[in-house]
Design a protein around this motif. Sequence first.
Motif, PDB file in Angstrom:
ATOM      1  N   ASN A 263       4.219  12.761  -9.016  1.00 37.35           N
ATOM      2  CA  ASN A 263       4.460  13.806  -8.027  1.00 37.35           C
ATOM      3  C   ASN A 263       3.214  13.947  -7.158  1.00 37.35           C
ATOM      4  OD1 ASN A 263       5.293  15.987  -6.571  1.00 37.35           O
ATOM      5  ND2 ASN A 263       5.524  17.363  -8.312  1.00 37.35           N
ATOM      6  N   ASN A 264       2.935  12.897  -6.394  1.00 37.28           N
ATOM      7  CA  ASN A 264       1.704  12.815  -5.617  1.00 37.28           C
ATOM      8  C   ASN A 264       2.009  12.169  -4.278  1.00 37.28           C
ATOM      9  OD1 ASN A 264      -0.777  11.463  -4.578  1.00 37.28           O
ATOM     10  ND2 ASN A 264      -1.716  12.353  -6.394  1.00 37.28           N
ATOM     11  N   PRO A 265       1.776  12.868  -3.164  1.00 39.83           N
ATOM     12  CA  PRO A 265       2.129  12.305  -1.856  1.00 39.83           C
ATOM     13  C   PRO A 265       1.322  11.061  -1.487  1.00 39.83           C
ATOM     14  CG  PRO A 265       0.865  14.335  -1.596  1.00 39.83           C
ATOM     15  CD  PRO A 265       1.187  14.218  -3.047  1.00 39.83           C
ATOM     16  N   LEU A 266       0.068  10.992  -1.921  1.00 42.44           N
ATOM     17  CA  LEU A 266      -0.731   9.805  -1.629  1.00 42.44           C
ATOM     18  C   LEU A 266      -0.183   8.592  -2.373  1.00 42.44           C
ATOM     19  CD1 LEU A 266      -3.126   8.537  -0.219  1.00 42.44           C
ATOM     20  CD2 LEU A 266      -4.597   9.299  -2.101  1.00 42.44           C
ATOM     21  N   SER A 267       0.240   8.796  -3.610  1.00 43.40           N
ATOM     22  CA  SER A 267       0.876   7.714  -4.353  1.00 43.40           C
ATOM     23  C   SER A 267       2.143   7.260  -3.640  1.00 43.40           C
ATOM     24  CB  SER A 267       1.212   8.172  -5.777  1.00 43.40           C
ATOM     25  OG  SER A 267       0.049   8.479  -6.503  1.00 43.40           O
ATOM     26  N   GLY A 268       2.929   8.220  -3.153  1.00 45.53           N
ATOM     27  CA  GLY A 268       4.141   7.866  -2.418  1.00 45.53           C
ATOM     28  C   GLY A 268       3.850   7.088  -1.156  1.00 45.53           C
ATOM     29  N   LEU A 269       2.794   7.477  -0.453  1.00 45.01           N
ATOM     30  CA  LEU A 269       2.419   6.754   0.765  1.00 45.01           C
ATOM     31  C   LEU A 269       2.056   5.307   0.448  1.00 45.01           C
ATOM     32  CD1 LEU A 269       1.672   6.609   3.768  1.00 45.01           C
ATOM     33  CD2 LEU A 269      -0.578   7.548   3.173  1.00 45.01           C
ATOM     34  N   LEU A 270       1.285   5.098  -0.616  1.00 44.08           N
ATOM     35  CA  LEU A 270       0.905   3.738  -0.995  1.00 44.08           C
ATOM     36  C   LEU A 270       2.118   2.930  -1.449  1.00 44.08           C
ATOM     37  CD1 LEU A 270      -2.457   4.379  -2.888  1.00 44.08           C
ATOM     38  CD2 LEU A 270      -2.143   3.267  -0.665  1.00 44.08           C
ATOM     39  N   ILE A 271       3.069   3.571  -2.115  1.00 49.93           N
ATOM     40  CA  ILE A 271       4.295   2.870  -2.502  1.00 49.93           C
ATOM     41  C   ILE A 271       5.067   2.432  -1.269  1.00 49.93           C
ATOM     42  CG2 ILE A 271       6.546   3.170  -3.618  1.00 49.93           C
ATOM     43  CD1 ILE A 271       5.128   5.061  -5.616  1.00 49.93           C
ATOM     44  N   LEU A 272       5.123   3.283  -0.244  1.00 50.74           N
ATOM     45  CA  LEU A 272       5.805   2.914   0.997  1.00 50.74           C
ATOM     46  C   LEU A 272       5.096   1.753   1.686  1.00 50.74           C
ATOM     47  CD1 LEU A 272       8.065   3.515   2.996  1.00 50.74           C
ATOM     48  CD2 LEU A 272       6.548   5.167   4.112  1.00 50.74           C
ATOM     49  N   ILE A 273       3.773   1.792   1.697  1.00 44.48           N
ATOM     50  CA  ILE A 273       3.014   0.674   2.279  1.00 44.48           C
ATOM     51  C   ILE A 273       3.308  -0.613   1.508  1.00 44.48           C
ATOM     52  CG2 ILE A 273       0.691  -0.239   2.664  1.00 44.48           C
ATOM     53  CD1 ILE A 273      -0.234   2.639   3.124  1.00 44.48           C
ATOM     54  N   ALA A 274       3.394  -0.519   0.189  1.00 44.81           N
ATOM     55  CA  ALA A 274       3.720  -1.693  -0.633  1.00 44.81           C
ATOM     56  C   ALA A 274       5.088  -2.246  -0.267  1.00 44.81           C
ATOM     57  CB  ALA A 274       3.678  -1.311  -2.107  1.00 44.81           C
ATOM     58  N   LEU A 275       6.036  -1.366   0.014  1.00 44.07           N
ATOM     59  CA  LEU A 275       7.371  -1.818   0.417  1.00 44.07           C
ATOM     60  C   LEU A 275       7.332  -2.514   1.775  1.00 44.07           C
ATOM     61  CD1 LEU A 275       9.541   1.253  -0.698  1.00 44.07           C
ATOM     62  CD2 LEU A 275       9.401  -0.989  -1.790  1.00 44.07           C
ATOM     63  N   PHE A 276       6.562  -1.983   2.697  1.00 48.46           N
ATOM     64  CA  PHE A 276       6.437  -2.629   4.013  1.00 48.46           C
ATOM     65  C   PHE A 276       5.771  -3.991   3.895  1.00 48.46           C
ATOM     66  CE2 PHE A 276       7.332   1.478   6.097  1.00 48.46           C
ATOM     67  CZ  PHE A 276       8.114   1.029   7.155  1.00 48.46           C
ATOM     68  N   VAL A 277       4.794  -4.103   3.004  1.00 48.93           N
ATOM     69  CA  VAL A 277       4.154  -5.407   2.782  1.00 48.93           C
ATOM     70  C   VAL A 277       5.160  -6.409   2.240  1.00 48.93           C
ATOM     71  CG1 VAL A 277       2.442  -6.616   1.370  1.00 48.93           C
ATOM     72  CG2 VAL A 277       1.848  -4.448   2.456  1.00 48.93           C
ATOM     73  N   SER A 278       6.027  -5.951   1.358  1.00 47.38           N
ATOM     74  CA  SER A 278       7.024  -6.832   0.760  1.00 47.38           C
ATOM     75  C   SER A 278       8.142  -7.167   1.733  1.00 47.38           C
ATOM     76  CB  SER A 278       7.611  -6.174  -0.488  1.00 47.38           C
ATOM     77  OG  SER A 278       8.628  -6.961  -1.042  1.00 47.38           O
ATOM     78  N   SER A 279       8.700  -6.147   2.400  1.00 48.32           N
ATOM     79  CA  SER A 279       9.812  -6.356   3.331  1.00 48.32           C
ATOM     80  C   SER A 279       9.934  -5.148   4.243  1.00 48.32           C
ATOM     81  CB  SER A 279      11.124  -6.565   2.560  1.00 48.32           C
ATOM     82  OG  SER A 279      12.234  -6.504   3.431  1.00 48.32           O
ATOM     83  N   THR A 280       9.758  -5.359   5.524  1.00 43.93           N
ATOM     84  CA  THR A 280       9.871  -4.243   6.471  1.00 43.93           C
ATOM     85  C   THR A 280      11.305  -3.728   6.526  1.00 43.93           C
ATOM     86  OG1 THR A 280      10.169  -5.859   8.252  1.00 43.93           O
ATOM     87  CG2 THR A 280       7.949  -5.008   7.907  1.00 43.93           C
TER      88      THR A 280
END
Length: 697
Positions: A148-165
Amino acid sequence: MSSTKEVRAWGKASKITKDAYQFDRYETPTRYPEKQYFDPSAIKPAGPAWEEADAMHDKLDVDDIMEEEYDEETKLQRDIFGVFFRKKRREDLGFKEKESSLVSLWDKVNGTMPWVQVALEDNDAIHARLLAYLDWGFRGLGQIFFCNNPLSGLLILIALFVSSTRIAVHCVIAIFSATLSARVLGFDTSLIASGLFGYNAALLGIGLATFHSAELHTGYSVELPFLTIFISILSGLFFVGMSKILLAYDVPPMTLPFDVLLSTAVLGSTSMANIDFGEIIIPSLPVYGDQENFPDYGLTFGSFLLIVLKGIGQIVFTENIASIILLLIALAICSRRIVLTALAGSALGTGVAIFVGLNPDEVNAGLYSYCPALTCLATGIFFVPSLSTYILAAFGATFTVILQSAISSLLIILGLPVSSFPFSFIIITLVLLQGNTKYMVAVPLESITIPEDHLRRATLIRGGFKLFLQALGRNVDTDRRARKIMAKLRASFDLGKVDLSVGKEDVVGQSALNMFRKMSEMNGAESSRTINSAQFGGLLDSIGMSQEPGKSNALHALSLMDLDKTDSISQEEWLVFCRNCVELHKVRDILSRCFQFVDTSGDGHIQIDELNEALDYLDEPTLSEEERKTLGRISRYPNEFDNQEMITYVVLDTLKRLVQHYHESMSVYAPPKQATTQYSTIELPSKDDAPPEETTL
């Protein structure tokens, strides 16, 4: 054991924000802030109701001394002796060590980062509302991994963009569709703000986009975003419906809404012309006895480690190593235990899959690793970290692999992916064990944050209870933190090693010597090497600490420090007394945090029945008849006691036992035959008692 006992042992949901102050920071929002969907009147919402929380904090933690403007030296002196008055928060004390900027920054981003919501609370500006929605969305992404951490969520979203936009875009569509619809439909804001309407939707967006096309950065369609929006909104309704059923048993719906809706969408697409997921899995009947005896996994240490990492990535449908590294960083920012537990679960799942000889291609892709990783993660969240908890997590992860193999053989007939059904079924079963085993302490849904907080809370509760029971005469061992404090206090009583030439960095020592000099010169007397209680009373008056019963408590504590029985206090004894007051603040903190968790009503009083239920919940013996009688002599109330009075009693009892230990070690006098009885009957000065004779400055 009933859930009532669990709530009483930890504190009601409506007091979560109050509890958070006990750990020198806010802790809300929690993962499951309330049980609203099965009993709206049982527990009031535990979202960020900051105004009420601040009022509760002011009521419970405010000093029992007048608040005036004082210079820094006087503030320090008031902090030293404040241990005998109302509790003062540790971060406000003048002698508390300052944290480095790096430590302070880590505290800001670690855990649940509730200060973000505090900053955005009650701000009607457009940019604040937009930031709040972003915060909710990022928390929803983090909740996939119980972060339950917004910074963790932001990094997860960045990881998804790195994998597939393309997949990341559909994830964003899904999570904000679900969050916005939950807001429009009027669901509880605290649940929305915790990201609980987002994580199932995020998984649906990722899953639908993954199965729709193999393209990473192209392959968009017009129809899929509309299906994603519709299914995401539906996930919120499923979450509410399943919560209404499962939360009656203190079990959240986990990822069941995602599992059901993803299977429904894939199966329903077989009749759709414009939305085609293709053959995700070629439908077939299970074949028995056709597997190789020893499948070739081409296993090396490096390949095994790669499978473990892929298991973490498969939770969000990615095998991209760069994305997986970002995921691990995201988890580590929220909680070190979370990332280690996830890796351990993935490794265990991989090992079990290899041991039983499952399909090498699926094993090497990490498909038998992600569900065990989630099982271990959830077990470490819903139970206080302990050896028993991790044994249960290992057992659950092992059986998750077996169940996944069975469910896979069942769903292959329909050509459906296994999703996270195995994890959901196993963890729901494990969570149902809450309250039925004495070897694991369950964490009520209202109090869930991160494993480190859960362990700290349980340790504080146990430590506080042990100090309290010692004061009642029970022979119990204190926890490690209390033992460390007591060892430091005992060591300070060696008067022969007391150095009166304190350094400039010793602010407590410098202040103590200044106060001693001030008192010894009182009323025009020549400087002396001793002081008495009247002079100390005058000092307390001069720094605005004349309120009762705090002043009488401080005078009583000083009288205990007359180690040489001369009816006066030497410089050495005074220096030891001041330094002990600083350490006794830690004792008071432990007790205060413990009692506030047990105090379900928040009125500053604890019922004896509440105390016994909390002891039983922690697998500790309840109060004996003799301990009840002792408690009755101390308290002004028949079946309950005032928190602050009891904390002061235990603090004074701790000091008295330290003095006893000093005399025993010096062989000054023989201890009484029933030492525990003597030291469990300290009579606190009544508010109506006249103060002792004082000398004014």
